[in-house]
Design a protein around this motif. Structure first.
Motif, PDB file in Angstrom:
ATOM      1  N   SER A   1       5.988  19.240  -2.630  1.00 39.69           N
ATOM      2  CA  SER A   1       6.829  18.997  -3.804  1.00 39.69           C
ATOM      3  C   SER A   1       6.031  19.174  -5.087  1.00 39.69           C
ATOM      4  CB  SER A   1       7.421  17.585  -3.739  1.00 39.69           C
ATOM      5  OG  SER A   1       8.315  17.463  -2.654  1.00 39.69           O
ATOM      6  N   THR A   2       4.785  18.724  -5.068  1.00 42.82           N
ATOM      7  CA  THR A   2       3.929  18.877  -6.248  1.00 42.82           C
ATOM      8  C   THR A   2       3.720  20.346  -6.581  1.00 42.82           C
ATOM      9  OG1 THR A   2       2.778  16.793  -5.810  1.00 42.82           O
ATOM     10  CG2 THR A   2       1.624  18.405  -7.165  1.00 42.82           C
TER      11      THR A   2
ATOM     12  N   ALA B   1      -5.552  13.164  -7.573  1.00 48.11           N
ATOM     13  CA  ALA B   1      -6.688  12.275  -7.354  1.00 48.11           C
ATOM     14  C   ALA B   1      -6.959  12.005  -5.889  1.00 48.11           C
ATOM     15  CB  ALA B   1      -6.463  10.954  -8.098  1.00 48.11           C
ATOM     16  N   ARG B   2      -5.981  12.262  -5.033  1.00 46.85           N
ATOM     17  CA  ARG B   2      -6.141  11.972  -3.604  1.00 46.85           C
ATOM     18  C   ARG B   2      -6.587  13.224  -2.860  1.00 46.85           C
ATOM     19  NH1 ARG B   2      -1.558   7.986  -1.276  1.00 46.85           N
ATOM     20  NH2 ARG B   2      -2.752   8.559   0.584  1.00 46.85           N
ATOM     21  N   ALA B   3      -7.577  13.049  -2.012  1.00 51.29           N
ATOM     22  CA  ALA B   3      -8.085  14.183  -1.240  1.00 51.29           C
ATOM     23  C   ALA B   3      -7.426  14.297   0.123  1.00 51.29           C
ATOM     24  CB  ALA B   3      -9.602  14.053  -1.063  1.00 51.29           C
ATOM     25  N   ASP B   4      -6.744  13.235   0.568  1.00 56.80           N
ATOM     26  CA  ASP B   4      -6.135  13.275   1.902  1.00 56.80           C
ATOM     27  C   ASP B   4      -4.842  14.074   1.876  1.00 56.80           C
ATOM     28  OD1 ASP B   4      -5.096  11.279   0.236  1.00 56.80           O
ATOM     29  OD2 ASP B   4      -4.220  10.200   1.924  1.00 56.80           O
TER      30      ASP B   4
ATOM     31  N   THR C   1       0.816  -1.212   0.000  1.00 61.04           N
ATOM     32  CA  THR C   1       0.000   0.000   0.000  1.00 61.04           C
ATOM     33  C   THR C   1       0.846   1.257   0.000  1.00 61.04           C
ATOM     34  OG1 THR C   1      -1.735  -1.163   1.207  1.00 61.04           O
ATOM     35  CG2 THR C   1      -1.814   1.245   1.236  1.00 61.04           C
ATOM     36  N   THR C   2       1.920   1.278   0.802  1.00 59.30           N
ATOM     37  CA  THR C   2       2.704   2.495   0.991  1.00 59.30           C
ATOM     38  C   THR C   2       3.868   2.644   0.025  1.00 59.30           C
ATOM     39  OG1 THR C   2       4.100   1.411   2.643  1.00 59.30           O
ATOM     40  CG2 THR C   2       2.127   2.561   3.431  1.00 59.30           C
ATOM     41  N   LEU C   3       4.349   1.549  -0.578  1.00 53.95           N
ATOM     42  CA  LEU C   3       5.506   1.639  -1.456  1.00 53.95           C
ATOM     43  C   LEU C   3       5.283   2.604  -2.618  1.00 53.95           C
ATOM     44  CD1 LEU C   3       8.338   0.738  -2.119  1.00 53.95           C
ATOM     45  CD2 LEU C   3       7.375  -1.217  -3.375  1.00 53.95           C
ATOM     46  N   PRO C   4       4.131   2.577  -3.289  1.00 51.72           N
ATOM     47  CA  PRO C   4       3.932   3.553  -4.370  1.00 51.72           C
ATOM     48  C   PRO C   4       4.047   4.997  -3.887  1.00 51.72           C
ATOM     49  CG  PRO C   4       2.305   1.801  -4.499  1.00 51.72           C
ATOM     50  CD  PRO C   4       3.009   1.632  -3.188  1.00 51.72           C
ATOM     51  N   ASP C   5       3.488   5.284  -2.690  1.00 53.39           N
ATOM     52  CA  ASP C   5       3.601   6.640  -2.151  1.00 53.39           C
ATOM     53  C   ASP C   5       5.060   6.999  -1.882  1.00 53.39           C
ATOM     54  OD1 ASP C   5       0.881   6.973  -2.251  1.00 53.39           O
ATOM     55  OD2 ASP C   5       0.550   6.569  -0.118  1.00 53.39           O
ATOM     56  N   PHE C   6       5.814   6.049  -1.356  1.00 62.57           N
ATOM     57  CA  PHE C   6       7.220   6.297  -1.070  1.00 62.57           C
ATOM     58  C   PHE C   6       7.994   6.584  -2.351  1.00 62.57           C
ATOM     59  CE2 PHE C   6      11.569   4.654  -0.660  1.00 62.57           C
ATOM     60  CZ  PHE C   6      12.033   5.457   0.370  1.00 62.57           C
ATOM     61  N   VAL C   7       7.727   5.790  -3.387  1.00 59.41           N
ATOM     62  CA  VAL C   7       8.405   5.995  -4.671  1.00 59.41           C
ATOM     63  C   VAL C   7       8.042   7.358  -5.245  1.00 59.41           C
ATOM     64  CG1 VAL C   7       8.602   5.181  -7.046  1.00 59.41           C
ATOM     65  CG2 VAL C   7       8.596   3.538  -5.151  1.00 59.41           C
ATOM     66  N   ASP C   8       6.740   7.707  -5.213  1.00 55.50           N
ATOM     67  CA  ASP C   8       6.301   9.010  -5.713  1.00 55.50           C
ATOM     68  C   ASP C   8       6.978  10.139  -4.951  1.00 55.50           C
ATOM     69  OD1 ASP C   8       4.678   7.872  -7.602  1.00 55.50           O
ATOM     70  OD2 ASP C   8       2.787   8.271  -6.553  1.00 55.50           O
ATOM     71  N   GLN C   9       7.009  10.017  -3.630  1.00 55.29           N
ATOM     72  CA  GLN C   9       7.602  11.082  -2.830  1.00 55.29           C
ATOM     73  C   GLN C   9       9.085  11.243  -3.149  1.00 55.29           C
ATOM     74  OE1 GLN C   9       6.813  10.995   1.382  1.00 55.29           O
ATOM     75  NE2 GLN C   9       8.495  12.396   1.838  1.00 55.29           N
ATOM     76  N   THR C  10       9.789  10.139  -3.295  1.00 54.17           N
ATOM     77  CA  THR C  10      11.219  10.213  -3.596  1.00 54.17           C
ATOM     78  C   THR C  10      11.466  10.931  -4.914  1.00 54.17           C
ATOM     79  OG1 THR C  10      11.635   8.158  -2.378  1.00 54.17           O
ATOM     80  CG2 THR C  10      13.302   8.857  -3.979  1.00 54.17           C
ATOM     81  N   ARG C  11      10.694  10.598  -5.916  1.00 52.24           N
ATOM     82  CA  ARG C  11      10.878  11.211  -7.235  1.00 52.24           C
ATOM     83  C   ARG C  11      10.461  12.677  -7.235  1.00 52.24           C
ATOM     84  NH1 ARG C  11       7.758   8.040 -11.465  1.00 52.24           N
ATOM     85  NH2 ARG C  11       9.120   9.137 -12.914  1.00 52.24           N
ATOM     86  N   LEU C  12       9.332  12.988  -6.598  1.00 50.27           N
ATOM     87  CA  LEU C  12       8.854  14.368  -6.554  1.00 50.27           C
ATOM     88  C   LEU C  12       9.782  15.245  -5.719  1.00 50.27           C
ATOM     89  CD1 LEU C  12       5.018  13.722  -6.118  1.00 50.27           C
ATOM     90  CD2 LEU C  12       6.198  14.441  -8.198  1.00 50.27           C
TER      91      LEU C  12
ATOM     92  N   LEU D   1      10.300  16.841 -17.101  1.00 48.54           N
ATOM     93  CA  LEU D   1       9.315  16.620 -16.045  1.00 48.54           C
ATOM     94  C   LEU D   1       8.188  15.691 -16.479  1.00 48.54           C
ATOM     95  CD1 LEU D   1       9.016  20.285 -14.678  1.00 48.54           C
ATOM     96  CD2 LEU D   1      10.163  18.356 -13.568  1.00 48.54           C
ATOM     97  N   ASP D   2       8.173  15.332 -17.764  1.00 47.19           N
ATOM     98  CA  ASP D   2       7.082  14.491 -18.272  1.00 47.19           C
ATOM     99  C   ASP D   2       6.952  13.175 -17.514  1.00 47.19           C
ATOM    100  OD1 ASP D   2       6.127  16.256 -20.111  1.00 47.19           O
ATOM    101  OD2 ASP D   2       7.178  15.373 -21.834  1.00 47.19           O
ATOM    102  N   ALA D   3       8.076  12.600 -17.112  1.00 52.75           N
ATOM    103  CA  ALA D   3       8.036  11.298 -16.439  1.00 52.75           C
ATOM    104  C   ALA D   3       7.312  11.366 -15.107  1.00 52.75           C
ATOM    105  CB  ALA D   3       9.461  10.783 -16.220  1.00 52.75           C
ATOM    106  N   LEU D   4       7.159  12.578 -14.554  1.00 50.34           N
ATOM    107  CA  LEU D   4       6.473  12.743 -13.278  1.00 50.34           C
ATOM    108  C   LEU D   4       4.967  12.903 -13.447  1.00 50.34           C
ATOM    109  CD1 LEU D   4       8.939  15.200 -11.478  1.00 50.34           C
ATOM    110  CD2 LEU D   4       8.791  12.724 -11.226  1.00 50.34           C
ATOM    111  N   GLY D   5       4.495  12.914 -14.688  1.00 52.89           N
ATOM    112  CA  GLY D   5       3.068  13.116 -14.940  1.00 52.89           C
ATOM    113  C   GLY D   5       2.164  12.163 -14.177  1.00 52.89           C
ATOM    114  N   PRO D   6       2.416  10.848 -14.215  1.00 53.75           N
ATOM    115  CA  PRO D   6       1.551   9.929 -13.473  1.00 53.75           C
ATOM    116  C   PRO D   6       1.566  10.184 -11.968  1.00 53.75           C
ATOM    117  CG  PRO D   6       2.805   8.741 -15.138  1.00 53.75           C
ATOM    118  CD  PRO D   6       3.364  10.132 -15.084  1.00 53.75           C
ATOM    119  N   ALA D   7       2.727  10.490 -11.413  1.00 51.16           N
ATOM    120  CA  ALA D   7       2.804  10.766  -9.973  1.00 51.16           C
ATOM    121  C   ALA D   7       2.018  12.028  -9.621  1.00 51.16           C
ATOM    122  CB  ALA D   7       4.258  10.910  -9.538  1.00 51.16           C
ATOM    123  N   LEU D   8       2.131  13.065 -10.449  1.00 49.87           N
ATOM    124  CA  LEU D   8       1.380  14.301 -10.214  1.00 49.87           C
ATOM    125  C   LEU D   8      -0.119  14.043 -10.306  1.00 49.87           C
ATOM    126  CD1 LEU D   8       3.561  16.811 -12.277  1.00 49.87           C
ATOM    127  CD2 LEU D   8       3.459  16.596  -9.789  1.00 49.87           C
TER     128      LEU D   8
END
Length: 283
Positions: free
Chosen positions: A92-93, A81-84, A40-51, A69-76
């Motif tokens: 970073s975003t 999409a998240r409201a929390d 559950t948390t690994l994707p968030d960790f990966v996104d945070q590291t890259r961002l 910056l195009d490669a960051l499109g999915p992470a952005l």
């Protein structure tokens, strides 16, 4: 094997066996939970590291293009999409959205869309972590770009001063923007600019103070220098000598300014210096 006591097995041994099986069960449950948590948390960790990596590059003023910056499109997109609240990721975003907006202004492409994305990112980040002086400064810049410089916008700049009076890297960015619109600032903010410059000199951040003084602050040098009255004389002397070494006489005009005036017609020599618009000064 059954953990219950057999007719030939002592009761103590049966209890030990049951305890072992219980411990194994708890360990298995913990392992399963860890795997589920990691998934559950690994994707968030990966996104945070890259961002976060992109954020750090941008805050160091390193040029970075939309293509990079195009490669960051999915992470952005996942952040949108998240409201929390995810304070680190949200911040970073917002910084990345700022660079995308700046690139759009430079190219003239997708300006409205980029500005809207930046506005949404700033509001989400400040909604979760409102004590961020840099993002209040960015919001001030954004409002000036989209709506023009208004009295209401100055409250955003005041928030940045109130929340981050002594953060050196923010001070430099904020002072550069504020000095570019110094004549339009209300008295409390122009006073804050002068006081902020004095703090740079007092804390011996001479490189930053010199860059500001010979740049957007040169037209307002008399007020900035007057604000150094309470700064130790040793610090002021260092500033004065260093400025003189690079060709800026703080008591007169710089050699470059003098040569420029000599080339101008007499009728233009008394015109006030034209400063760049504060609304487009980069945060």
């Amino acid at each position: 094997m059954d953990a219950m006591a057999t007719p030939s097995e002592p009761r103590g041994e049966a209890i030990k066996r049951a305890a072992v099986w219980l411990a194994r069960g708890l360990l298995a449950a913990a392992a399963c939970s860890s795997v589920a948590w990691g998934a559950t948390t690994l994707p968030d960790f990966v996104d945070q590291t890259r961002l976060d990596g992109a954020r750090d590059v941008i805050l160091r003023n390193v040029p970075i293009s939309d293509a990079e910056l195009d490669a960051l499109g999915p992470a952005l997109a996942r952040v949108v999409a998240r409201a929390d609240c995810m304070p680190a990721i949200d911040r970073s975003t917002a910084v990345i959205r700022l660079r995308l907006a700046e690139n759009a202004l430079a190219s003239g492409d997708r300006v409205d869309a980029r500005m809207g994305e930046l506005d949404a990112a700033i509001h989400k980040s400040l909604g979760c972590a409102p004590a961020d002086p840099y993002l209040w400064l960015v919001l001030f810049w954004l409002r000036n770009i989209r709506q023009g410089l208004t009295d209401a916008n100055f409250d955003l700049l005041r928030m940045s001063y109130r929340l981050g009076p002594n953060e050196g890297w923010i001070v430099v960015k904020r002072s550069a923007m504020a000095l570019a619109m110094f004549d339009a600032l209300p008295p409390d903010l122009s006073g804050a600019v002068v006081a902020e410059f004095a703090r740079l000199v007092k804390t011996e951040l001479y490189t930053e103070a010199i860059d500001l003084l010979k740049g957007p602050g040169w037209a307002h040098r008399e007020k900035l220098l007057a604000g150094l009255a309470a700064v130790p004389k040793r610090n002021v002397d260092v500033l004065t000598r260093t400025m003189a070494d690079i060709g800026y006489d703080l008591d007169r005009r710089s050699p470059a300014e003098r040569r420029s005036l000599e080339r101008e017609p007499d009728s233009r020599r008394d015109e006030p210096a034209r400063m760049p618009s504060g609304a487009v000064a980069r945060p």
